[in-house]
Design an enzyme around this catalytic site. Sequence first.
Site, short mmCIF file in Angstrom:
data_model
loop_
_atom_site.label_atom_id
_atom_site.label_comp_id
_atom_site.label_asym_id
_atom_site.label_seq_id
_atom_site.Cartn_x
_atom_site.Cartn_y
_atom_site.Cartn_z
N SER A 16 0.79 -1.23 0.00
CA SER A 16 0.00 0.00 0.00
C SER A 16 0.83 1.28 0.00
O SER A 16 0.27 2.37 -0.20
CB SER A 16 -0.95 0.01 1.21
OG SER A 16 -1.99 -0.92 1.04
N LYS A 55 0.33 3.42 -3.03
CA LYS A 55 -0.86 4.25 -3.19
C LYS A 55 -0.53 5.74 -3.16
O LYS A 55 -1.23 6.54 -3.77
CB LYS A 55 -1.88 3.90 -2.11
CG LYS A 55 -2.41 2.47 -2.19
CD LYS A 55 -3.27 2.12 -1.00
CE LYS A 55 -3.76 0.67 -1.06
NZ LYS A 55 -4.54 0.28 0.12
N TYR A 110 -4.15 -2.99 -10.26
CA TYR A 110 -4.02 -2.75 -8.82
C TYR A 110 -3.09 -3.76 -8.15
O TYR A 110 -2.21 -3.39 -7.36
CB TYR A 110 -5.40 -2.78 -8.18
CG TYR A 110 -5.39 -2.55 -6.69
CD1 TYR A 110 -5.11 -1.30 -6.17
CD2 TYR A 110 -5.69 -3.59 -5.80
CE1 TYR A 110 -5.11 -1.09 -4.79
CE2 TYR A 110 -5.69 -3.38 -4.43
CZ TYR A 110 -5.40 -2.12 -3.94
OH TYR A 110 -5.39 -1.92 -2.57
N TYR A 133 -3.91 3.23 7.94
CA TYR A 133 -5.17 2.51 8.14
C TYR A 133 -5.97 3.17 9.26
O TYR A 133 -6.02 4.39 9.35
CB TYR A 133 -4.90 1.02 8.36
CG TYR A 133 -3.98 0.42 7.33
CD1 TYR A 133 -4.29 0.52 5.96
CD2 TYR A 133 -2.79 -0.21 7.67
CE1 TYR A 133 -3.46 -0.01 5.00
CE2 TYR A 133 -1.95 -0.75 6.70
CZ TYR A 133 -2.29 -0.64 5.37
OH TYR A 133 -1.45 -1.16 4.42
N VAL A 187 1.36 -3.53 4.09
CA VAL A 187 1.38 -4.79 4.85
C VAL A 187 2.61 -5.63 4.53
O VAL A 187 2.81 -6.68 5.14
CB VAL A 187 0.10 -5.60 4.64
CG1 VAL A 187 -1.10 -4.87 5.19
CG2 VAL A 187 -0.10 -5.98 3.18
#
Length: 312
Positions: A72, A75, A197, A248, A266
């Site tokens: 992530s 992103k 993705y 998160y 992660v």
Amino acid sequence: MVIMTTTSSLTFLPVLERIAEEMERTPGRGRAADYIPALAACDPRRFGMAVAELDGTVYGVGEWREPFSAQSITKVFTLALDLAREGDELWEHVGREPSGNPFNSLVQLEYENGIPRNPFINAGALVVTDRLQTRTGDAAGELLAFLRSESGNASLDFDKEVAASETAHGDRNAALAHFMASYGNIDNDIPVLLDQYFRQCSIAASCADLALATGFLARHGIRADGSRLLTRSQAKQVNAVMLTCGTYDAAGDFAYRVGLPGKSGVGGGIIAVVPGRCTLCVWSPGLDERGNSVAGVAALDRFTTLTGLSVF
């Protein structure tokens, strides 16, 4: 081992060495992400940390040159690449508020009409990837080219094993994408979007690579070659969303402890930005229950405590 690139590195090197020693003595380092089989075997006690200064000087401790799954963290870069292309129109399709729910939750989408809370939960990242795909025809390829350029590492690449593992266990992401498509908030075919993705998340990079690649956010939108990717205001926006939404549903605790814009993945990595000064990346695969690296958060906490650097 610590490698010093220039004499300017002396500012933070003793701090990094001290942090690495403290992390080595710290018990209870969490567990590797076991819901992605390709990541489950990582030793949670591995550790690396790098700092990149504004001029591209980079140095680190531990396994700071060891590639790991960025997940992530990517992103942030996809958000920047799309924001540079479409500007504020993006925010009509994804919000800027913390979610308060797990990163892969479907709960809020129904009563918020298919608009994800922010770009860093999975639903929001799928929207951003979708919009970048529409504008480039290859969102993952555009991202990889950017990371190679900013890090100076032309060997960065997708990890096919990790991408395949995520694809095989990607039902919830598929559900998120289909649900948002039912509200007209996804443009591309779902299989195409998911492929983009999962490839994006599979990129393998080191702490050095990611600290360097994040440098444009510390330089207020200026890339490594001196060209401008984001306006100063847009760079501020990305940093702000990182601070409030980047870890998160533990973003409040991260802001409290670390006091820097940050984004975790992660795979065990976390990037952080000290605007106008430097960028950091720390990696340790052991995660807490919210999906953030236990040693990574602790190391960044110690960095800001020992240096006095934060946005507050």
